[in-house]
Design a protein around this motif. Structure first.
Motif, mmCIF file in Angstrom:
data_model
loop_
_atom_site.group_PDB
_atom_site.id
_atom_site.type_symbol
_atom_site.label_atom_id
_atom_site.label_comp_id
_atom_site.label_asym_id
_atom_site.label_seq_id
_atom_site.Cartn_x
_atom_site.Cartn_y
_atom_site.Cartn_z
ATOM 1 N N TRP A 128 0.882 -1.327 -0.007
ATOM 2 C CA TRP A 128 0.361 -0.089 0.086
ATOM 3 C C TRP A 128 0.812 1.240 0.145
ATOM 4 N N ARG B 172 1.011 3.698 -3.391
ATOM 5 C CA ARG B 172 0.368 5.113 -3.131
ATOM 6 C C ARG B 172 1.367 6.519 -3.032
ATOM 7 N N CYS C 104 6.531 22.723 4.191
ATOM 8 C CA CYS C 104 7.554 21.985 3.139
ATOM 9 C C CYS C 104 8.115 22.809 2.096
ATOM 10 N N VAL D 263 2.806 6.830 7.974
ATOM 11 C CA VAL D 263 3.653 6.083 7.163
ATOM 12 C C VAL D 263 4.419 7.110 6.292
ATOM 13 N N PHE E 52 -3.109 16.447 -1.802
ATOM 14 C CA PHE E 52 -2.827 16.074 -3.030
ATOM 15 C C PHE E 52 -3.168 16.976 -4.147
ATOM 16 N N HIS F 253 9.983 18.808 -3.978
ATOM 17 C CA HIS F 253 9.700 18.314 -2.360
ATOM 18 C C HIS F 253 9.296 16.934 -2.665
ATOM 19 N N ASN G 182 5.515 12.702 -2.530
ATOM 20 C CA ASN G 182 4.686 11.581 -2.956
ATOM 21 C C ASN G 182 5.203 11.522 -4.386
ATOM 22 N N ARG H 45 3.727 10.058 -6.733
ATOM 23 C CA ARG H 45 2.699 10.221 -7.716
ATOM 24 C C ARG H 45 2.646 11.732 -7.901
HETATM 25 O O1 UT7 Z 1 4.448 17.323 2.494
HETATM 26 C C1 UT7 Z 1 3.208 18.238 2.425
HETATM 27 C C2 UT7 Z 1 2.560 17.632 1.552
HETATM 28 N N1 UT7 Z 1 1.842 16.500 1.547
HETATM 29 C C3 UT7 Z 1 1.480 15.796 0.586
HETATM 30 O O2 UT7 Z 1 1.634 16.325 -0.549
HETATM 31 C C4 UT7 Z 1 0.552 14.549 0.820
HETATM 32 C C5 UT7 Z 1 -0.456 14.567 -0.312
HETATM 33 N N2 UT7 Z 1 -1.476 13.620 -0.071
HETATM 34 C C6 UT7 Z 1 -0.961 12.195 -0.385
HETATM 35 O O3 UT7 Z 1 0.142 11.961 -0.708
HETATM 36 C C7 UT7 Z 1 -2.041 10.982 -0.598
HETATM 37 O O4 UT7 Z 1 -3.372 11.727 -0.224
HETATM 38 C C8 UT7 Z 1 -1.969 10.180 0.786
HETATM 39 C C9 UT7 Z 1 -0.757 9.286 0.352
HETATM 40 C C10 UT7 Z 1 -1.618 10.820 1.833
HETATM 41 C C11 UT7 Z 1 -2.987 9.295 0.677
HETATM 42 O O5 UT7 Z 1 -3.348 8.504 -0.410
HETATM 43 P P1 UT7 Z 1 -4.670 8.453 -1.186
HETATM 44 O O6 UT7 Z 1 -4.563 7.669 -2.235
HETATM 45 O O7 UT7 Z 1 -5.272 9.725 -1.371
HETATM 46 O O8 UT7 Z 1 -5.481 7.584 -0.111
HETATM 47 P P2 UT7 Z 1 -6.925 7.854 0.686
HETATM 48 O O9 UT7 Z 1 -6.575 8.715 1.717
HETATM 49 O O10 UT7 Z 1 -7.922 8.322 -0.165
HETATM 50 O O11 UT7 Z 1 -6.945 6.482 1.389
HETATM 51 C C12 UT7 Z 1 -7.525 5.251 0.487
HETATM 52 C C13 UT7 Z 1 -7.708 4.064 1.582
HETATM 53 C C14 UT7 Z 1 -8.533 4.430 2.503
HETATM 54 O O12 UT7 Z 1 -9.465 3.362 2.833
HETATM 55 P P3 UT7 Z 1 -10.927 3.220 2.294
HETATM 56 O O13 UT7 Z 1 -11.803 4.373 2.809
HETATM 57 O O14 UT7 Z 1 -11.084 3.467 0.576
HETATM 58 O O15 UT7 Z 1 -11.168 1.875 2.697
HETATM 59 C C15 UT7 Z 1 -7.848 4.629 3.531
HETATM 60 O O16 UT7 Z 1 -8.280 4.222 4.877
HETATM 61 O O17 UT7 Z 1 -6.549 3.688 1.838
HETATM 62 C C16 UT7 Z 1 -6.541 3.685 3.410
HETATM 63 N N3 UT7 Z 1 -5.439 4.035 3.857
HETATM 64 C C17 UT7 Z 1 -4.447 3.031 4.199
HETATM 65 N N4 UT7 Z 1 -4.452 1.763 3.829
HETATM 66 C C18 UT7 Z 1 -3.179 1.011 4.184
HETATM 67 C C19 UT7 Z 1 -5.150 5.170 4.424
HETATM 68 N N5 UT7 Z 1 -3.617 5.025 4.739
HETATM 69 C C20 UT7 Z 1 -3.519 3.729 4.652
HETATM 70 C C21 UT7 Z 1 -2.087 3.052 5.068
HETATM 71 N N6 UT7 Z 1 -2.353 1.647 4.827
HETATM 72 N N7 UT7 Z 1 -1.123 3.367 5.548
#
Ligand code: UT7
Length: 316
Positions: free
Chosen positions: A33, A37, A114, A157, A211, A242, A245, A247
């Protein structure tokens, strides 16, 4: 024209690398995961006697030594951070003490999350123009593991600890950074409660909202810098984005249409180290001989605030 060039870099990482499998022992997650991601495979966490102050000093000392300068030649020192050991004294004041800068050296911390290191580069460029001594020290340092909620799998994470530093010189015949800085005030998408807040001082993030912001802000800011410099993107030797992510970076690379080989990063190993991310990568590129004398790196930070900052930094 007047501006700064990069003379030297330094970096410091904690001893302990924490793998995705290690994280999976603490929260309900998996290597698969996290890697798909985010691109992250490991990050570093301070343990034992390791501190923000220690990382900051190690990186700064290394950059200063590599510059061949002495501490009393530094006119301005700015530390970009949001996870310092003390609200006061500033981490930059501790560097004044520990490295022995003159007492008239301008020393302070700056919080632009950041984007902090690039905000600090531009700040130092402006301050050095008016300073007696034309050398500056800029540090980006974080001990994010100290403000991470290790019960929240959606944030814990992502983040890691580390420090990167740069010594710069201002001269009238050096090019401007052509910095583009900005802010869109937002308290919900990404925040860390302060000393007076009722909630614990943990990082809270609406990942999806950040994101969406990041994939718009990063390419927009990169383009604005090269436009301001009167250049084209293919004249840039290296892109130092920076590391939040993979992606986000892949999206920006595609949108900008730049060579992906010029955009390689270190997120897989270090995770997201906020203000330390750009200078850590910069140090890797300089010490690895990837960014060489006379080449220009387009550095772009984005994140909490919400902020963004881009600058063209040339290696002297
Ligand atoms: O440095 C400052 C700037 N920060 C950033 O640029 C971060 C920007 N955001 C991101 O990089 C992404 O949004 C994340 C990596 C934080 C999250 O990725 P995502 O593809 O947006 O995932 P999400 O939050 O939509 O979560 C998808 C699913 C959820 O489950 P359901 O609701 O679909 O069942 C989450 O509960 O993934 C689940 N999830 C996890 N699963 C396994 C969230 N965190 C985790 C995890 N392990 N660590």
């Amino acid at each position: 024209m007047n501006g700064i060039k990069l003379l030297s870099t330094g970096s410091a990482l904690p001893r302990q690398a924490v793998t995705n499998d290690d994280m999976a022992k603490r929260v309900d997650t998996s290597d698969e995961w996290i890697a798909t991601r985010t691109g992250i495979r490991s990050r570093y966490h301070c343990t034992g006697d390791e501190t923000h102050t220690g990382l900051c000093l190690s990186a700064a000392k290394q950059a200063l030594e590599r510059s061949g300068l002495t501490a009393d030649q530094i006119g301005v020192c700015v530390v970009a951070t949001l996870s310092q050991d003390y609200l006061t004294p500033a981490a930059a004041c501790l560097l004044q003490r520990d490295l022995g800068f003159s007492e008239d050296t301008v020393c302070f911390d700056l919080n632009a999350a950041c984007s902090g290191f690039v905000y600090a580069l531009h700040t130092v460029e402006c301050l050095l123009a008016a300073a007696k001594r034309k050398y500056g020290l800029v540090v980006g340092v974080e001990a994010l593991s100290r403000i991470t909620d290790f019960t929240d799998r959606s944030t814990c994470v992502l983040f890691g600890d580390g420090a990167g530093a740069a010594v710069v010189e201002w001269r009238e015949d050096y090019p401007s950074l052509h910095a583009v800085l900005g802010c869109r005030g937002n308290q919900e998408a990404l925040y860390v409660p302060g000393a007076n807040a009722p909630a614990p001082s943990y990082i809270h993030m609406d990942g999806k909202a950040v994101f969406r912001f990041a994939v718009e802000a990063l390419p927009r800011c990169a383009k604005a810098v090269v436009e301001q410099a009167g250049m084209t993107l293919d004249q840039v030797d290296r892109f130092v984005f920076h590391q939040a992510n993979q992606r986000i970076i892949d999206f920006a690379v595609k949108k900008l249409g730049v060579d992906p080989d010029k955009c390689t990063g270190n997120i897989a190993r270090t995770g997201n180290t906020s203000a330390a991310s750009v200078p850590l990568l910069l140090d890797e590129l300089v010490t690895g001989g990837v960014l060489t004398s006379g080449q220009k790196a387009l550095c772009v930070g984005f994140g909490g605030g919400l902020t963004w900052a881009g600058a063209l930094l040339e290696l002297a």
